[in-house]
Enzyme design. Structure first.
Site, PDB file in Angstrom:
ATOM      1  N   VAL A 240      -0.631   0.146   4.375  1.00  0.00           N
ATOM      2  CA  VAL A 240      -0.988   1.570   4.427  1.00  0.00           C
ATOM      3  C   VAL A 240      -1.770   1.998   3.191  1.00  0.00           C
ATOM      4  O   VAL A 240      -2.859   2.562   3.290  1.00  0.00           O
ATOM      5  CB  VAL A 240       0.278   2.442   4.566  1.00  0.00           C
TER       6      VAL A 240
ATOM      7  N   THR B 196       9.368   2.113   4.010  1.00  0.00           N
ATOM      8  CA  THR B 196      10.667   2.759   4.209  1.00  0.00           C
ATOM      9  C   THR B 196      11.428   1.953   5.257  1.00  0.00           C
ATOM     10  O   THR B 196      11.397   2.276   6.448  1.00  0.00           O
ATOM     11  CB  THR B 196      10.526   4.225   4.661  1.00  0.00           C
TER      12      THR B 196
ATOM     13  N   ARG C 292      -0.228  -9.252  -6.182  1.00  0.00           N
ATOM     14  CA  ARG C 292      -1.039  -8.422  -5.283  1.00  0.00           C
ATOM     15  C   ARG C 292      -2.185  -7.772  -6.054  1.00  0.00           C
ATOM     16  O   ARG C 292      -3.336  -7.749  -5.593  1.00  0.00           O
ATOM     17  CB  ARG C 292      -0.158  -7.349  -4.647  1.00  0.00           C
TER      18      ARG C 292
ATOM     19  N   ASP D 177       0.534  -0.858  -7.957  1.00  0.00           N
ATOM     20  CA  ASP D 177       1.555  -1.591  -7.214  1.00  0.00           C
ATOM     21  C   ASP D 177       2.370  -2.402  -8.213  1.00  0.00           C
ATOM     22  O   ASP D 177       1.837  -2.884  -9.216  1.00  0.00           O
ATOM     23  CB  ASP D 177       0.906  -2.523  -6.192  1.00  0.00           C
TER      24      ASP D 177
ATOM     25  N   CYS E 267       7.547  -0.511  11.594  1.00  0.00           N
ATOM     26  CA  CYS E 267       7.303   0.844  12.104  1.00  0.00           C
ATOM     27  C   CYS E 267       8.116   1.138  13.357  1.00  0.00           C
ATOM     28  O   CYS E 267       9.141   1.791  13.304  1.00  0.00           O
ATOM     29  CB  CYS E 267       5.811   1.041  12.393  1.00  0.00           C
TER      30      CYS E 267
ATOM     31  N   ARG F 162       7.600  -9.033   8.237  1.00  0.00           N
ATOM     32  CA  ARG F 162       8.725  -8.115   8.063  1.00  0.00           C
ATOM     33  C   ARG F 162       9.341  -7.724   9.407  1.00  0.00           C
ATOM     34  O   ARG F 162       8.653  -7.302  10.323  1.00  0.00           O
ATOM     35  CB  ARG F 162       8.283  -6.843   7.322  1.00  0.00           C
TER      36      ARG F 162
END
Length: 428
Positions: free
Chosen positions: A14, A82, A37, A32, A257, A328
């Site tokens: 995102v 989240t 990364r 970050d 999500c 994930r």
């Protein structure tokens, strides 16, 4: 508005597209905590595949793991994950940690906008107290907050940050206007201001909840049609000739999500005294699909006259979604674990997943394509384009007996009658 100095906290699926889009018109600080990364982005490498090398080169983003750099910004965009915990409750740890980081660099006149998916009330009830405590500033007087839900669809290169309408909100009218102006400067599809932050938070969480329920319905239909001896895809294609029939397909619902967001809404519902029924029923159906898939496969192995415990199953694809390297909350792992419970050995191959990350997170070793052994069955779990491009012969030749065995097509991408001989094709 053009004088706003923008920072983006969290540079994943995102945050990075957001940072790069703003970086085309503004100087942006991309922060970050993952130093690897940051190093990759500094070298114009995006391992998620969401942003091209050219986009990274042409965008004015300063990538850094140093939170002190955030003091140079006054418009902070928080885009961290989240997730849920093992009990399927919201895990706000990444969000609270990010809020603490921003708080330490917060200056008067700043605006903090959250993009992470949360339950209604999180921004003002959870994040604001952290921002105030860490900065010593007062929200509404020294700084303000807003919420603009992310709508990034990993792997989708058609619907991008700039061409998706952006819902925006602020804690007051002035903040909402500024947030709308900032996002409106880069989002070509336009912005959609809403009444307040809770409305924006709720709008986001129901987007994926609705999708989850639609998939749950189709998954339940597939369970029914299986018992009736009817091909689910045939039914869906026939029903799809009606103009208002929604084109959903059965399958696994994982990722960070759709398989997670409904639990945020039901958690908040419980807090206010309501037990969600339809939403949780849909979640139960979708979460049960890996077990159903394994049960059917075990039954087919038994019907073929082979010993279940002596079987070897090849699993193709382990990420949560095709053509996306993100592992994930992938439900393919649940299939592998369930097969193990039946004493079945598995070998997994995925051309785009990170082997080291897969081993670290799930204890599963990915095997190179050339090292795959002949197996009794093949599960096409995630139809990456690369796997599909190998051709259907690759699947049949992966079986112990070329021309005999079981191929389980979870996403129903293989046309019927694609195989000859004694190969049994199962489509979910």
């Amino acid at each position: 508005m053009t004088n706003r100095r923008i920072s983006v906290i969290g540079l994943g699926y995102v945050g990075l597209p957001v940072a790069v889009a703003f970086g085309e018109k503004f100087k942006v600080i991309g922060f970050d905590v993952n130093k690897l990364r940051i190093e990759e982005l500094q070298n114009n490498i995006d391992r998620t595949g969401e942003v091209t090398k050219e986009d990274l080169i042409n965008s004015s983003v300063y990538y850094t793991p140093d939170s002190e750099e955030l003091k140079k910004a006054d418009f902070h965009i928080v885009a961290v994950p989240t997730p849920i915990d093992k009990t399927k409750k919201p895990d706000l740890t990444p969000l609270t940690k990010a809020s603490e980081t921003v708080a330490a660099s917060l200056t008067k006149g700043s605006i903090v906008v959250y993009e992470s998916t949360v339950y209604p009330g999180t921004t003002e009830e959870v994040c604001v107290p952290i921002l105030e405590k860490g900065s010593g500033l007062i929200c509404g007087k020294d700084f303000t907050v807003g919420y603009s839900p992310e709508r990034i669809n990993p792997g989708d290169h058609e619907h991008r940050f700039k061409n998706i309408v952006k819902v925006v909100s602020g804690q007051d009218e002035k903040t909402t206007k500024i947030v709308a102006e900032v996002y409106g400067a880069v989002v070509e599809a336009g912005v959609y201001p809403v009444a307040n932050i809770k409305v924006a938070e709720a709008a986001k969480v129901i987007e994926n909840t609705q999708r989850d329920l639609n998939i749950a319905l189709i998954n339940e239909l597939s369970l029914i049609f299986e018992k009736l001896g009817i091909d689910t895809v045939d039914v869906l294609e026939a029903a799809g000739t009606k103009w208002n029939f929604l084109p959903f397909r059965p399958g696994l619902v994982g990722g960070h999500c759709i398989g997670v967001d409904p639990y945020y809404l039901t958690h908040k519902a419980e807090q206010v005294g309501y037990h969600a029924k339809v939403i949780l029923s849909g979640r139960e159906i979708n979460d049960s699909m890996p077990i159903h898939i394994v049960k059917r496969l075990v039954k087919e192995i038994q019907n073929s006259g082979k010993e279940v415990k002596d079987s070897l199953i090849t699993v193709l694809g382990i990420t949560f979604k095709e053509d996306v390297p993100d592992i994930r909350n992938t439900k393919v792992v649940d299939i592998i674990h369930e097969l193990s419970e039946h004493g079945i050995k598995t070998q997994a191959f995925d051309p785009i997943a990170d082997p080291a990350e897969t081993l670290r997170e799930y204890g599963i070793s990915l095997i190179e394509k050339e090292a795959l052994k002949k197996s009794d069955a093949v599960i096409l779990a995630v139809p990456h384009k690369e796997i599909i491009n190998y051709g259907w012969n690759f699947l049949s030749q992966s079986l112990r007996e070329n021309g005999a065995g079981i191929i389980y097509d979870i996403k129903s991408v293989i046309p019927k009658n694609s195989f000859r001989g004694e190969i049994k094709l199962i489509r979910l």
